[in-house]
Design a protein around this motif. Structure first.
Motif, PDB file in Angstrom:
ATOM      1  N   LEU A  95       0.594  -1.211  -0.081  1.00 32.79           N
ATOM      2  CA  LEU A  95      -0.071   0.107  -0.033  1.00 32.79           C
ATOM      3  C   LEU A  95       0.894   1.277  -0.061  1.00 32.79           C
ATOM      4  CD1 LEU A  95      -3.085   0.536   0.426  1.00 32.79           C
ATOM      5  CD2 LEU A  95      -2.858   0.951   2.423  1.00 32.79           C
TER       6      LEU A  95
ATOM      7  N   GLN B 106       2.368   1.502  -3.300  1.00 33.26           N
ATOM      8  CA  GLN B 106       1.572   2.001  -4.331  1.00 33.26           C
ATOM      9  C   GLN B 106       1.146   3.698  -4.159  1.00 33.26           C
ATOM     10  OE1 GLN B 106      -1.784   0.217  -5.715  1.00 33.26           O
ATOM     11  NE2 GLN B 106      -0.691  -1.717  -5.444  1.00 33.26           N
ATOM     12  N   ILE B 107       0.997   4.145  -2.846  1.00 39.22           N
ATOM     13  CA  ILE B 107       0.687   5.546  -2.435  1.00 39.22           C
ATOM     14  C   ILE B 107       1.952   6.373  -3.203  1.00 39.22           C
ATOM     15  CG2 ILE B 107       0.565   7.250  -0.671  1.00 39.22           C
ATOM     16  CD1 ILE B 107      -1.234   5.103   0.926  1.00 39.22           C
TER      17      ILE B 107
ATOM     18  N   MET C  86       3.895   5.564  -5.449  1.00 40.63           N
ATOM     19  CA  MET C  86       3.902   5.605  -6.871  1.00 40.63           C
ATOM     20  C   MET C  86       2.660   6.575  -7.619  1.00 40.63           C
ATOM     21  SD  MET C  86       3.961   2.037  -8.541  1.00 40.63           S
ATOM     22  CE  MET C  86       2.070   1.447  -8.695  1.00 40.63           C
ATOM     23  N   ILE C  87       1.604   6.472  -6.643  1.00 38.61           N
ATOM     24  CA  ILE C  87       0.683   7.302  -7.309  1.00 38.61           C
ATOM     25  C   ILE C  87       0.958   8.773  -7.161  1.00 38.61           C
ATOM     26  CG2 ILE C  87      -1.601   8.251  -6.751  1.00 38.61           C
ATOM     27  CD1 ILE C  87      -2.427   5.187  -6.282  1.00 38.61           C
TER      28      ILE C  87
END
Lengths: 172, 176
Positions: free
Chosen positions: A12, A15-16, A18-19
């Motif tokens: 998570l 991904q955060i 990455m976003i």
């Protein structure tokens, strides 16, 4: 009992990040797209403006600057003023017309001493969203010079050029 | 927490991560699509602008290149004074005492250019096709001042119209 710890929070977090990076890149890309689109539209408008300016200029060259005729043909408007001729320039540059003197105030910017003749022309092109303004700036026995400016709907100059046309002529 | 509860928690975390990744993937695709669309619009606009202008620019440049007194005429295909259904721009040149005629005209979906001798009754399809078009109209207007204005109206292969005016400057001679 010994349970294995979940790896989901790690994924998570990854991904955060990455976003976040992607959001930054996307924001820059979107700005670039919008800017490119605006530049392209501006370019297209300038191109139309130059084509319209050229139309007015060609009519002026063909008619030796017969502004009332050009105005009638292109559904424009024309206005009068005093031509800036060599004589009027001499008068303006004469030593007795110093700035601040009584005479200096009587000399208009466009010239003095000549006849009042049509010296400006405006032609509206609502279909292209532009307006062409031509102003005769200089005149002598064989030549007229003019400034041509094209305005957009917001009243900003989007294209400008100078032109000149010959008066009279003789067979070679 | 019992074993069942912990497994359920792991599943929910996994689904959330997967969902977030799916949203990310969709956003990436959307931004890429937006970029591609934006680029396509720019290219289309540029091409449209170029195609629309190219015919009139080409004809105007040819007129300006051949601006010699009496060398530019508009009219029929064989002779300017005889209408024959193929409006043609004639650009005359004197080469070693012989008059040659460069003709520019629209014929069967193309703008043609043909270089031949003056008043040669050659067929229009003998020329070189320069570019695809839908029509080309040429009109000559003479003014009291002795100058000639040529009106060019062209429709390109995609149906986009453009027009231009060119003054034949040589017609009135040289000012003195």
């Amino acid at each position: 009992m010994n349970y294995e710890r979940s790896k989901a929070p790690l994924a998570l977090m990854e991904q955060i990040i990455m976003i976040l990076v992607f959001a930054l890149a996307a924001a820059i890309c979107l700005q670039a797209y919008v800017y490119a689109d605006k530049m392209s539209k501006d370019g297209q408008l300038r191109e139309r403006a130059s084509a319209r300016a050229r139309e007015v200029i060609e009519y002026c060259k063909a008619t030796e600057g017969d502004l009332p005729f050009v105005s009638g043909r292109l559904s424009g408007e024309y206005g009068f003023g005093t031509e800036r001729t060599p004589e009027s320039r001499e008068m303006q540059e004469a030593p007795d017309t110093e700035p601040g003197s009584e005479d200096a105030g009587d000399v208009p910017d466009t010239g003095a001493g000549g006849d009042t003749v049509p010296i400006w022309l405006t032609v509206d092109y609502p279909e292209d969203g532009v307006k062409v303004v031509l102003q005769v700036t200089d005149a002598d026995r064989v030549c007229r010079k003019a400034d041509v400016q094209v305005y957009d709907e917001g009243g900003e100059v989007i294209f400008s050029t100078r032109t000149a046309w010959q008066i009279g002529g003789r067979e070679r | 927490m019992d074993m069942r509860g912990k497994l359920q928690k792991h599943n929910i975390e996994g689904v959330f991560v997967l969902l977030l990744f799916a949203v990310f993937a969709v956003t990436v695709v959307a931004v890429l699509a937006l970029g591609a669309n934006s680029y396509r619009n720019l290219v289309e606009r540029d091409n449209e602008s170029y195609n629309k202008r190219i015919i009139t620019s080409y004809v105007a440049a040819k007129i300006q290149n051949h601006d010699v007194q009496g060398a530019v005429r508009v009219g029929g295909f064989v002779r300017p004074e005889e209408e024959d259904g193929v409006p043609t721009l004639h650009l005359y040149q004197d080469i070693d005492g012989q008059i040659f005629d460069m003709r520019i005209y629209y014929y069967q979906g193309y703008i043609y250019e043909l270089f031949t001798t003056e008043s040669n009754s050659i067929k229009p399809d003998a020329g070189n096709p320069i570019m695809e078009a839908t029509s080309l109209a040429l009109q000559e207007e003479r003014f009291a001042q002795g100058k000639t204005l040529i009106h060019i109206h062209a429709v390109d292969a995609n149906g986009l119209e453009d027009s231009a005016e060119v003054t034949v400057r040589s017609e009135s001679g040289v000012a003195s």
